[in-house]
Design an enzyme around this catalytic site. Structure first.
Site, PDB file in Angstrom:
ATOM      1  N   SER A 179     -10.282   3.254  -6.292  1.00 39.50           N
ATOM      2  CA  SER A 179     -10.911   3.924  -5.616  1.00 39.50           C
ATOM      3  C   SER A 179     -10.800   5.586  -5.835  1.00 39.50           C
ATOM      4  O   SER A 179     -11.733   6.398  -5.335  1.00 39.50           O
ATOM      5  CB  SER A 179     -10.728   3.538  -4.165  1.00 39.50           C
ATOM      6  OG  SER A 179      -9.394   3.591  -3.851  1.00 39.50           O
ATOM      7  N   HIS A 213      -8.097   8.795   0.379  1.00 40.28           N
ATOM      8  CA  HIS A 213      -8.529   9.267  -0.658  1.00 40.28           C
ATOM      9  C   HIS A 213      -8.731  10.962  -0.401  1.00 40.28           C
ATOM     10  O   HIS A 213      -8.814  11.328   0.745  1.00 40.28           O
ATOM     11  CB  HIS A 213     -10.077   8.611  -0.948  1.00 40.28           C
ATOM     12  CG  HIS A 213      -9.816   7.105  -0.856  1.00 40.28           C
ATOM     13  ND1 HIS A 213     -10.260   6.319   0.116  1.00 40.28           N
ATOM     14  CD2 HIS A 213      -9.482   6.354  -1.834  1.00 40.28           C
ATOM     15  CE1 HIS A 213      -9.964   5.033  -0.133  1.00 40.28           C
ATOM     16  NE2 HIS A 213      -9.456   5.282  -1.524  1.00 40.28           N
ATOM     17  N   ASP A 270     -10.548  10.617   3.793  1.00 37.77           N
ATOM     18  CA  ASP A 270     -10.170   9.581   4.763  1.00 37.77           C
ATOM     19  C   ASP A 270      -8.561   9.176   4.965  1.00 37.77           C
ATOM     20  O   ASP A 270      -7.872   9.937   4.837  1.00 37.77           O
ATOM     21  CB  ASP A 270     -11.087   8.300   4.625  1.00 37.77           C
ATOM     22  CG  ASP A 270     -10.929   8.013   3.159  1.00 37.77           C
ATOM     23  OD1 ASP A 270      -9.835   8.109   2.519  1.00 37.77           O
ATOM     24  OD2 ASP A 270     -11.850   7.013   2.539  1.00 37.77           O
TER      25      ASP A 270
END
Length: 378
Positions: free
Chosen positions: A41, A330, A327
């Site tokens: 991610s 990340h 968040d």
């Protein structure tokens, strides 16, 4: 030798045409012909949008600072892979692989998939993902297409030899496997043995990447997962003096140490290639993050206490450049640039070794025919 010269001439024509297209279109010429991205991610640029998985972020406020809005990147704007692409001179975003329909593959492809890991079982409870093995399979499809586009596998190989490859894998093998009670890996393996399992699997995968023509490979270590807001909230009684979940960081550092040894081994084994280690743990240190005011808080409103994703259509913080985390896990675009700049051009010898990415670009390598893989001067 004659066939090698013929392939080299054909490759020169391909690169000449490519550079001419950039000149005539008023575009900058990239430092390398192509850039391939493998990862999770931190690097995913939208591949999960096409997959049957809840692990996707194609909604606002994700992408609030991205030119086209929510793209599937786990950020308010660019991610680390994007910032490296810009520093390499690419004037457009590297395409995602998606479901295999990408057409701009000569510039490179981003195969990254949120939630994916080195092990195939990592993230399997989250539905369909591009694991590292699947990303390598997808890359072989791309390599085959490049061979057809350039006229032969030999020309394609010499073209691919000049490209930059980055891989960022292993975070989810801990976050979405070893650290979760829903997987039994922590009962089967000690931290030492689990790290060794990951390294042995990763070694096979990196050698598989080498077999496709990759010769300049930057391997990113793991960031300090114990400092992610989601993990500091989930482990309030296990925090160190830096307000990080120390046990999580200790476990992933076992992996990082073994990974450094592996990179040295591979760099010595393949004389026609260069493997380098990007020290993500160091780049993600408190000293590096001193430039940011908020180092343990999420900029957006996450779905639950200790959660990761942002709540859909909520209003994030206005001062996003002051936050490390977008968040629960990340980075913001500001931190991605802070990170990417040090991976591209190290500020200290601890950031990357034996090369940073800019040095990897300039490095002269020779293939098995004795031809120079890259003509740039270091």
């Amino acid at each position: 030798m004659a066939s090698g010269l013929k392939a080299l001439w054909a490759l020169s024509m391909v690169l000449l045409v490519s550079n001419w297209q950039h000149w005539t279109c008023g575009k900058a010429t990239p430092q390398v012909p192509c850039y391939f991205v493998f990862g999770d991610s931190l690097f995913d640029n939208g591949n999960n949008n096409y997959l049957s998985t809840p692990v996707k972020v194609n909604y606002l406020p994700y992408g609030i600072d991205f030119p086209t809005g929510a793209s599937g990147r786990c950020s308010n704007g660019l991610n680390i892979a994007d910032t490296i692409a810009e520093q390499l001179g690419f004037d457009s975003f590297i395409t995602d692989f998606g479901v295999g329909g990408c057409t701009n593959f000569l510039d490179g492809v981003n195969y990254g998939s949120s939630g994916a890991g080195i092990l195939d079982e990592t993230g399997s409870l989250s539905g369909e993902l591009f694991t590292m093995n699947i990303q390598l399979y997808n890359h072989k499809i791309t390599v085959s297409r490049i061979g057809k586009q350039l006229g032969s596998d030999e020309v394609a190989k010499k073209y691919l030899n000049q490209c930059i490859y980055v891989t960022d894998m292993g975070h989810n093998d801990y976050l979405n496997n070893y650290f979760l009670d829903t997987y039994n890996s922590s009962q089967l393996y000690t931290p030492e043995k689990y790290a060794q399992l990951l390294i042995e699997t990763y070694k096979t995968q990196l050698e598989d990447l080498y077999s496709t023509g990759a010769r300049k490979i930057a391997v990113f270590g793991l960031v300090r997962v114990g400092c992610m807001p989601s993990n500091t909230l989930q482990h309030p009684n296990e925090l160190d003096d830096n307000s990080c979940a120390y046990k999580l960081n200790e476990d992933i550092q076992i992996f990082n140490t073994k990974l450094q040894t592996l990179i040295k081994e591979l760099d010595g084994k393949y004389e026609d290639a260069a493997f380098t280690y990007i020290n993500s743990y160091e780049i993600d240190s408190d000293k590096t993050n001193e430039a940011f005011k908020f180092t343990r808080e999420s900029c957006c409103n996450v779905m639950a206490s200790g959660g990761v994703p942002c709540k859909s259509l909520t209003i994030p913080c206005a001062n996003r450049s002051e936050y490390v985390y977008w968040d629960g896990a990340h980075f913001t675009e500001a931190k991605a640039w802070n990170f990417g700049k040090r991976a591209y051009k190290r500020q200290s010898s601890r950031d990357a070794y034996p090369y940073d990415i800019s040095e990897l670009v300039q490095l002269k390598l020779h293939d098995n025919d004795g031809d120079i893989v890259n003509h740039a001067q270091l």
